[in-house]
Design an enzyme around this catalytic site. Structure first.
Site, PDB file in Angstrom:
ATOM      1  N   CYS A   3       0.726  -1.302  -0.107  1.00 13.14           N
ATOM      2  CA  CYS A   3      -0.061  -0.095   0.006  1.00 13.14           C
ATOM      3  C   CYS A   3       0.846   1.401   0.034  1.00 13.14           C
ATOM      4  O   CYS A   3       1.915   1.467   0.913  1.00 13.14           O
ATOM      5  CB  CYS A   3      -0.959  -0.061   1.151  1.00 13.14           C
ATOM      6  SG  CYS A   3      -1.729   1.544   1.507  1.00 13.14           S
ATOM      7  N   CYS A   6       0.653   3.276   3.252  1.00 13.53           N
ATOM      8  CA  CYS A   6       1.497   2.584   4.327  1.00 13.53           C
ATOM      9  C   CYS A   6       2.962   2.910   4.097  1.00 13.53           C
ATOM     10  O   CYS A   6       3.503   3.010   5.164  1.00 13.53           O
ATOM     11  CB  CYS A   6       1.115   1.156   4.482  1.00 13.53           C
ATOM     12  SG  CYS A   6      -0.629   0.807   5.058  1.00 13.53           S
ATOM     13  N   ASP A  29      -0.343  16.705  -1.679  1.00 11.13           N
ATOM     14  CA  ASP A  29      -0.598  15.678  -3.102  1.00 11.13           C
ATOM     15  C   ASP A  29       0.478  15.879  -4.176  1.00 11.13           C
ATOM     16  O   ASP A  29       0.932  17.217  -4.249  1.00 11.13           O
ATOM     17  CB  ASP A  29      -1.888  16.089  -3.423  1.00 11.13           C
ATOM     18  CG  ASP A  29      -2.673  15.022  -4.291  1.00 11.13           C
ATOM     19  OD1 ASP A  29      -3.314  14.239  -3.959  1.00 11.13           O
ATOM     20  OD2 ASP A  29      -1.921  14.635  -5.605  1.00 11.13           O
ATOM     21  N   ASN A  86     -12.783  10.471  -2.152  1.00 11.45           N
ATOM     22  CA  ASN A  86     -13.425   9.582  -3.065  1.00 11.45           C
ATOM     23  C   ASN A  86     -13.528   7.946  -2.514  1.00 11.45           C
ATOM     24  O   ASN A  86     -12.293   7.412  -2.166  1.00 11.45           O
ATOM     25  CB  ASN A  86     -12.367   9.479  -4.199  1.00 11.45           C
ATOM     26  CG  ASN A  86     -12.182  11.024  -4.687  1.00 11.45           C
ATOM     27  OD1 ASN A  86     -13.252  11.805  -5.044  1.00 11.45           O
ATOM     28  ND2 ASN A  86     -11.001  11.609  -5.038  1.00 11.45           N
ATOM     29  N   GLY A  92     -13.894   7.630  -8.280  1.00 11.02           N
ATOM     30  CA  GLY A  92     -12.442   7.848  -8.469  1.00 11.02           C
ATOM     31  C   GLY A  92     -11.363   7.486  -7.561  1.00 11.02           C
ATOM     32  O   GLY A  92     -10.238   8.349  -7.658  1.00 11.02           O
ATOM     33  N   THR A  94      -8.148   6.186  -6.268  1.00  8.45           N
ATOM     34  CA  THR A  94      -6.925   5.236  -7.019  1.00  8.45           C
ATOM     35  C   THR A  94      -6.013   4.869  -5.765  1.00  8.45           C
ATOM     36  O   THR A  94      -5.231   3.910  -6.159  1.00  8.45           O
ATOM     37  CB  THR A  94      -6.318   6.453  -7.838  1.00  8.45           C
ATOM     38  OG1 THR A  94      -5.784   7.387  -7.177  1.00  8.45           O
ATOM     39  CG2 THR A  94      -7.136   6.872  -9.148  1.00  8.45           C
ATOM     40  N   HIS A  97      -5.997   3.267   0.517  1.00 13.12           N
ATOM     41  CA  HIS A  97      -5.954   3.696   1.859  1.00 13.12           C
ATOM     42  C   HIS A  97      -6.553   4.974   2.145  1.00 13.12           C
ATOM     43  O   HIS A  97      -6.188   5.996   1.441  1.00 13.12           O
ATOM     44  CB  HIS A  97      -4.235   3.803   2.169  1.00 13.12           C
ATOM     45  CG  HIS A  97      -3.775   4.039   3.596  1.00 13.12           C
ATOM     46  ND1 HIS A  97      -2.866   3.341   4.302  1.00 13.12           N
ATOM     47  CD2 HIS A  97      -4.041   5.057   4.534  1.00 13.12           C
ATOM     48  CE1 HIS A  97      -2.743   3.899   5.603  1.00 13.12           C
ATOM     49  NE2 HIS A  97      -3.574   4.954   5.794  1.00 13.12           N
ATOM     50  N   HIS A  99      -8.290   8.059   2.597  1.00 13.90           N
ATOM     51  CA  HIS A  99      -7.602   9.569   2.686  1.00 13.90           C
ATOM     52  C   HIS A  99      -8.506  10.832   2.430  1.00 13.90           C
ATOM     53  O   HIS A  99      -9.617  10.457   1.588  1.00 13.90           O
ATOM     54  CB  HIS A  99      -6.293   9.762   1.724  1.00 13.90           C
ATOM     55  CG  HIS A  99      -6.654   9.241   0.180  1.00 13.90           C
ATOM     56  ND1 HIS A  99      -6.690   7.924  -0.212  1.00 13.90           N
ATOM     57  CD2 HIS A  99      -7.010  10.144  -0.756  1.00 13.90           C
ATOM     58  CE1 HIS A  99      -7.122   8.003  -1.429  1.00 13.90           C
ATOM     59  NE2 HIS A  99      -7.190   9.272  -1.818  1.00 13.90           N
ATOM     60  N   HIS A 101      -8.781  14.640   1.120  1.00 10.94           N
ATOM     61  CA  HIS A 101      -8.123  15.606   0.254  1.00 10.94           C
ATOM     62  C   HIS A 101      -8.641  17.067   0.864  1.00 10.94           C
ATOM     63  O   HIS A 101      -9.957  17.305   1.175  1.00 10.94           O
ATOM     64  CB  HIS A 101      -8.572  15.839  -1.134  1.00 10.94           C
ATOM     65  CG  HIS A 101      -8.612  14.518  -1.853  1.00 10.94           C
ATOM     66  ND1 HIS A 101      -7.355  14.339  -3.009  1.00 10.94           N
ATOM     67  CD2 HIS A 101      -9.026  13.273  -2.145  1.00 10.94           C
ATOM     68  CE1 HIS A 101      -7.337  13.368  -3.727  1.00 10.94           C
ATOM     69  NE2 HIS A 101      -8.196  12.483  -2.898  1.00 10.94           N
TER      70      HIS A 101
HETATM   71  P1  5GP Z   1      -7.546   9.429  -4.928  1.00 11.88           P
HETATM   72  O1  5GP Z   1      -7.713   9.638  -6.443  1.00 11.88           O
HETATM   73  O2  5GP Z   1      -7.628   8.044  -4.514  1.00 11.88           O
HETATM   74  O3  5GP Z   1      -8.848  10.030  -4.239  1.00 11.88           O
HETATM   75  O4  5GP Z   1      -6.447  10.209  -4.528  1.00 11.88           O
HETATM   76  C1  5GP Z   1      -5.092   9.783  -4.586  1.00 11.88           C
HETATM   77  C2  5GP Z   1      -4.287  10.873  -4.580  1.00 11.88           C
HETATM   78  O5  5GP Z   1      -2.838  10.537  -4.295  1.00 11.88           O
HETATM   79  C3  5GP Z   1      -4.254  11.396  -5.837  1.00 11.88           C
HETATM   80  O6  5GP Z   1      -4.706  13.039  -5.824  1.00 11.88           O
HETATM   81  C4  5GP Z   1      -2.559  11.516  -6.145  1.00 11.88           C
HETATM   82  O7  5GP Z   1      -2.489  12.541  -6.915  1.00 11.88           O
HETATM   83  C5  5GP Z   1      -2.025  11.336  -5.019  1.00 11.88           C
HETATM   84  N1  5GP Z   1      -0.832  10.565  -5.100  1.00 11.88           N
HETATM   85  C6  5GP Z   1      -0.477   9.496  -5.763  1.00 11.88           C
HETATM   86  N2  5GP Z   1       0.479   8.933  -5.544  1.00 11.88           N
HETATM   87  C7  5GP Z   1       1.065   9.925  -4.592  1.00 11.88           C
HETATM   88  C8  5GP Z   1       2.545   9.827  -3.977  1.00 11.88           C
HETATM   89  O8  5GP Z   1       3.468   9.044  -4.222  1.00 11.88           O
HETATM   90  N3  5GP Z   1       2.720  11.036  -3.196  1.00 11.88           N
HETATM   91  C9  5GP Z   1       1.656  11.649  -2.889  1.00 11.88           C
HETATM   92  N4  5GP Z   1       1.981  12.735  -1.951  1.00 11.88           N
HETATM   93  N5  5GP Z   1       0.575  11.950  -3.259  1.00 11.88           N
HETATM   94  C10 5GP Z   1       0.294  10.758  -4.340  1.00 11.88           C
HETATM   95 ZN    ZN Z   2      -2.235   1.616   3.656  1.00 11.70          ZN
END
Ligand code: 5GP
Ligand code: ZN
Length: 113
Positions: A3, A6, A29, A86, A92, A94, A97, A99, A101
């Protein structure tokens, strides 16, 4: 566990940290969608917000306490900001884990704004 977040918690990857306490990590981010874009996570793994609220509801308080502390310590609370979560493919998500925003630093569009 494989993950990404993690690995950030474990220090295997160094995020640009903006907040940390016993329970929560806040970091920038990597692909910001606003002038200021942070992610707040619990150090304990859950895959999405529903799993967190069902199995570890205290983590939600810890995360929202951290977001409050952080946004009071800079101009985000004064100027306003948006919290986004999300969940799953249609939402959306991705990174699996949980989180939250935190977006701000400018007037945000969408959601009636
Ligand atoms: P999701 O799309 O799951 O709601 O948000 C995942 C977020 O993690 C995205 O906004 C993406 O830009 C961010 N993200 C992906 N990989 C990394 C990383 O390695 N480091 C950081 N700081 N953000 C990441
Ligand atoms: Zn995790």
């Amino acid at each position: 566990m494989d993950c990404l977040f993690c690995k950030l918690v474990a220090g295997e990857i160094q995020p640009d940290k903006v907040y940390e306490n016993e329970f929560v990590l806040g970091f920038k981010d990597l692909y910001p969608q606003a002038k200021e874009h942070y992610l707040f996570i619990s150090k304990e793994h859950t895959t999405h917000a529903n799993e967190m609220s069902e199995n570890h509801p205290e983590q939600l308080s810890h995360i929202f306490d951290a977001i409050r502390d952080f946004t009071k310590s800079n101009s985000l609370e004064k100027d306003g900001f948006r919290i986004v979560n999300n969940l799953g493919p249609n939402g959306g998500q991705t990174v699996f884990h949980t989180h939250f925003h935190v977006l701000g630093g400018e007037k945000l569009r969408g959601f009636g704004a």
